[in-house]
Motif scaffolding. Structure first.
Motif, PDB file in Angstrom:
ATOM      1  N   ILE A   1      17.251  27.998   9.220  1.00 36.54           N
ATOM      2  CA  ILE A   1      16.324  28.568   8.225  1.00 36.54           C
ATOM      3  C   ILE A   1      17.083  28.815   6.927  1.00 36.54           C
ATOM      4  O   ILE A   1      16.638  28.479   5.840  1.00 36.54           O
ATOM      5  N   MET A   2      18.285  29.393   7.093  1.00 35.20           N
ATOM      6  CA  MET A   2      19.067  29.765   5.930  1.00 35.20           C
ATOM      7  C   MET A   2      19.593  28.514   5.225  1.00 35.20           C
ATOM      8  O   MET A   2      19.419  28.330   4.035  1.00 35.20           O
ATOM      9  N   GLU A   3      20.224  27.645   6.026  1.00 36.43           N
ATOM     10  CA  GLU A   3      20.861  26.469   5.444  1.00 36.43           C
ATOM     11  C   GLU A   3      19.846  25.579   4.717  1.00 36.43           C
ATOM     12  O   GLU A   3      20.118  25.032   3.662  1.00 36.43           O
ATOM     13  N   ASN A   4      18.659  25.451   5.288  1.00 36.42           N
ATOM     14  CA  ASN A   4      17.660  24.553   4.697  1.00 36.42           C
ATOM     15  C   ASN A   4      16.661  25.288   3.800  1.00 36.42           C
ATOM     16  O   ASN A   4      15.669  24.706   3.376  1.00 36.42           O
ATOM     17  N   GLN A   5      16.943  26.568   3.575  1.00 34.90           N
ATOM     18  CA  GLN A   5      16.077  27.412   2.724  1.00 34.90           C
ATOM     19  C   GLN A   5      14.603  27.251   3.072  1.00 34.90           C
ATOM     20  O   GLN A   5      13.752  27.005   2.223  1.00 34.90           O
ATOM     21  N   LEU A   6      14.297  27.389   4.352  1.00 36.95           N
ATOM     22  CA  LEU A   6      12.938  27.113   4.807  1.00 36.95           C
ATOM     23  C   LEU A   6      11.940  28.200   4.406  1.00 36.95           C
ATOM     24  O   LEU A   6      10.744  28.028   4.584  1.00 36.95           O
ATOM     25  N   LEU A   7      12.441  29.316   3.897  1.00 31.01           N
ATOM     26  CA  LEU A   7      11.499  30.388   3.539  1.00 31.01           C
ATOM     27  C   LEU A   7      11.156  30.362   2.049  1.00 31.01           C
ATOM     28  O   LEU A   7      10.412  31.207   1.566  1.00 31.01           O
ATOM     29  N   ARG A   8      11.693  29.349   1.330  1.00 30.62           N
ATOM     30  CA  ARG A   8      11.549  29.415  -0.131  1.00 30.62           C
ATOM     31  C   ARG A   8      10.101  29.250  -0.584  1.00 30.62           C
ATOM     32  O   ARG A   8       9.710  29.740  -1.624  1.00 30.62           O
ATOM     33  N   LYS A   9       9.263  28.550   0.207  1.00 28.48           N
ATOM     34  CA  LYS A   9       7.888  28.300  -0.272  1.00 28.48           C
ATOM     35  C   LYS A   9       7.003  29.538  -0.205  1.00 28.48           C
ATOM     36  O   LYS A   9       6.553  30.051  -1.201  1.00 28.48           O
ATOM     37  N   ASN A  10       6.720  30.019   1.032  1.00 28.92           N
ATOM     38  CA  ASN A  10       5.852  31.202   1.086  1.00 28.92           C
ATOM     39  C   ASN A  10       6.448  32.324   1.934  1.00 28.92           C
ATOM     40  O   ASN A  10       5.766  33.278   2.301  1.00 28.92           O
ATOM     41  N   GLY A  11       7.720  32.156   2.261  1.00 28.05           N
ATOM     42  CA  GLY A  11       8.401  33.239   2.974  1.00 28.05           C
ATOM     43  C   GLY A  11       8.072  33.332   4.455  1.00 28.05           C
ATOM     44  O   GLY A  11       8.525  34.237   5.140  1.00 28.05           O
ATOM     45  N   ILE A  12       7.287  32.377   4.966  1.00 26.25           N
ATOM     46  CA  ILE A  12       6.922  32.426   6.395  1.00 26.25           C
ATOM     47  C   ILE A  12       7.265  31.098   7.064  1.00 26.25           C
ATOM     48  O   ILE A  12       7.068  30.031   6.484  1.00 26.25           O
ATOM     49  N   GLN A  13       7.810  31.168   8.278  1.00 25.58           N
ATOM     50  CA  GLN A  13       8.001  29.959   9.096  1.00 25.58           C
ATOM     51  C   GLN A  13       7.624  30.290  10.530  1.00 25.58           C
ATOM     52  O   GLN A  13       7.958  31.353  11.042  1.00 25.58           O
TER      53      GLN A  13
END
Ligand code: HAM
Length: 432
Positions: free
Chosen positions: A99-111
């Motif tokens: 999550i961190m490495e791929n910045q997966l929360l950058r869009k809406n903060g939810i995964q």
């Protein structure tokens, strides 16, 4: 030399090798994976696949140095570049790293992510405990709502229900926020200190380092002492207590029966607030088939933003063993639909072509490669439980036709090659 798989691991094999439902049957594995993925989709999760190995710190930082997993059970080695590498013992740390490495929360903060795959722990193998085992797990990032916690427990129960499992108990507890836990830890240490000499060696060493884990001890003497310990519930902050109440209320709303167990602590250090385990009465000592909880703040511990998170994992082996024990393993249809029996070289060419076109059209086909003998061919087709046998020889070649035997209905007809496809699909019926 006689090679064998290492201790605590096993092969997953084709179904036909087993006379009764088996942990090793690949059809059963595919079936469970399909149900898990179906449910995940209904809950709007998407798949994540992380590597089988990570830098060791990913696990030591997240699961906690004193947890059994990190201190005793990891498969850790130096790679050729002298890096410390560990085969993943669980999924939460890897997913958080990703999550961190791929910045997966950058869009809406939810995964909302799910995974299915092998994990590795060096522990004494026994029924329900393996060194390579498998989990289906989910991780939700960016939501801190009690309804979500209950929804996730409901999700896991829905998977078990779809698999036909019954007699499962949801054990749930709140281990509160950091302050609640620190207060309780101190109270627990104060309570246990006078009993120190009576505690097991393991619990003695945990007394200072990780006293909450003593609540989890399997040692009977420890358990007697721990039964008298103060309840964690008394130390929950007002916020944690209210949060937990709402989780329980939502479970009731969702008609999920549960038992509050105030000694449930879980073996990994990253948890806070809600924790839960699902217990089966069909297995022996290894009776937790699925477990999870809230782990707000793990992402920030690994260097990311402070983020709410909740997840669970179910052990696939324990799920299967419970299914076998409860007699709910379905039977699987792995038979070819059409079995081709050519009787000479020239017909072989025709058969290969016909078979290829049927396969392109999603018909499961098999071919008698071994000989040109009609009786042997039919025998093979029957053994494989094929529905139809297609026979082609000299006569058929001349008349541009093939013979079709319906092995289930014991009927036979000769059809022209130009009608082959249509008639076979007709005979196979529904699916086609
Ligand atoms: P865990 O309780 O360590 O949690 O493992 C979850 C499940 O994996 C267990 O309930 C059990 O069914 C299965 N399991 C664990 N070890 C073995 C083993 N040696 N052999 C067979 N099955 C095993 C976790 O792993 C957390 N990552 C769960 C989680 C996800 N928490 C938040 N998100």
């Amino acid at each position: 030399m006689n090679y064998q798989a290492p201790k605590g691991v096993y092969d997953i094999l084709p179904d036909k090798n087993f006379d009764k439902p088996s942990l090793q049957s690949s059809s059963l594995w595919n079936y469970i994976e399909k149900i898990c993925k179906e449910v995940a989709q209904n809950f709007n999760f998407e798949e994540i696949r992380t590597p089988i190995f990570e830098h060791t710190e990913v696990f030591t930082r997240s699961s906690g140095e004193t947890s059994d997993i990190v201190s005793k059970e990891m498969y850790t080695f130096q790679d050729k570049g002298d890096r410390s590498i560990t085969l993943r013992p669980e999924g939460t740390a890897s997913v958080t790293r990703s999550i961190m490495e791929n910045q997966l929360l950058r869009k809406n903060g939810i995964q909302k992510l799910f995974y299915f795959g092998p994990f590795f722990r060096y522990d004494r193998p026994q029924a329900g405990r393996y060194r390579q085992f498998h989990q289906f797990g989910v991780e939700v990032f960016g939501i801190r709502e009690p309804e979500l916690d209950a929804e996730m427990i409901a999700m896991l129960m829905q998977i078990y229900e779809k698999l036909g499992l019954t007699h499962l108990t949801v054990m749930i507890n709140s281990i509160g926020d950091a302050q609640s836990r620190d207060n309780f830890k101190q109270a627990l240490i104060d309570f246990l200190k006078p009993f120190k000499d009576k505690l097991s060696k393991e619990s003695q060493s945990r007394l200072e380092k990780n006293p909450l884990r003593i609540l989890d001890s399997k040692d009977p003497q420890d358990q007697t002492i721990v039964a008298m310990a103060p309840s964690m519930n008394l130390f929950l902050s007002e916020d944690s207590r209210k949060y937990f109440e709402k989780v329980c209320q939502t479970l009731t709303l969702l008609q999920i029966p549960f038992v509050i167990n105030d000694q449930l602590v879980r073996g990994l250090d990253y948890y806070n607030e809600t924790v839960f385990e699902i217990i089966t009465n069909s297995l022996g000592a290894q009776n937790t088939i699925g477990a999870g909880g809230r782990y707000d703040g793990l992402l920030s511990k690994l260097g990311g933003p402070d983020t709410a998170s909740f997840g669970f994992a179910t052990g696939i082996e324990r799920t299967i063993l419970t299914m076998i024990e409860q007699n709910v393993v379905p039977s699987f249809e792995n038979a070819p639909e059409v079995y081709f029996i050519p009787l000479d070289e020239a017909s072989k060419k025709i058969c290969i072509n016909l078979m290829n076109s049927l396969r392109k059209d999603n018909v499961r086909c098999e071919f008698n490669h071994k000989n040109f003998k009609i009786q042997k061919g039919i025998q093979n087709a029957l053994e494989l439980r094929s529905k139809l046998a297609v026979i082609a020889g000299e006569t058929e070649l001349i008349t541009e036709s093939v013979k079709i035997k319906n092995l289930k209905e014991k009927t036979e007809l000769t059809i022209k090659l130009n009608e082959f496809h249509k008639i076979v699909k007709n005979l196979l019926g529904e699916k086609h």
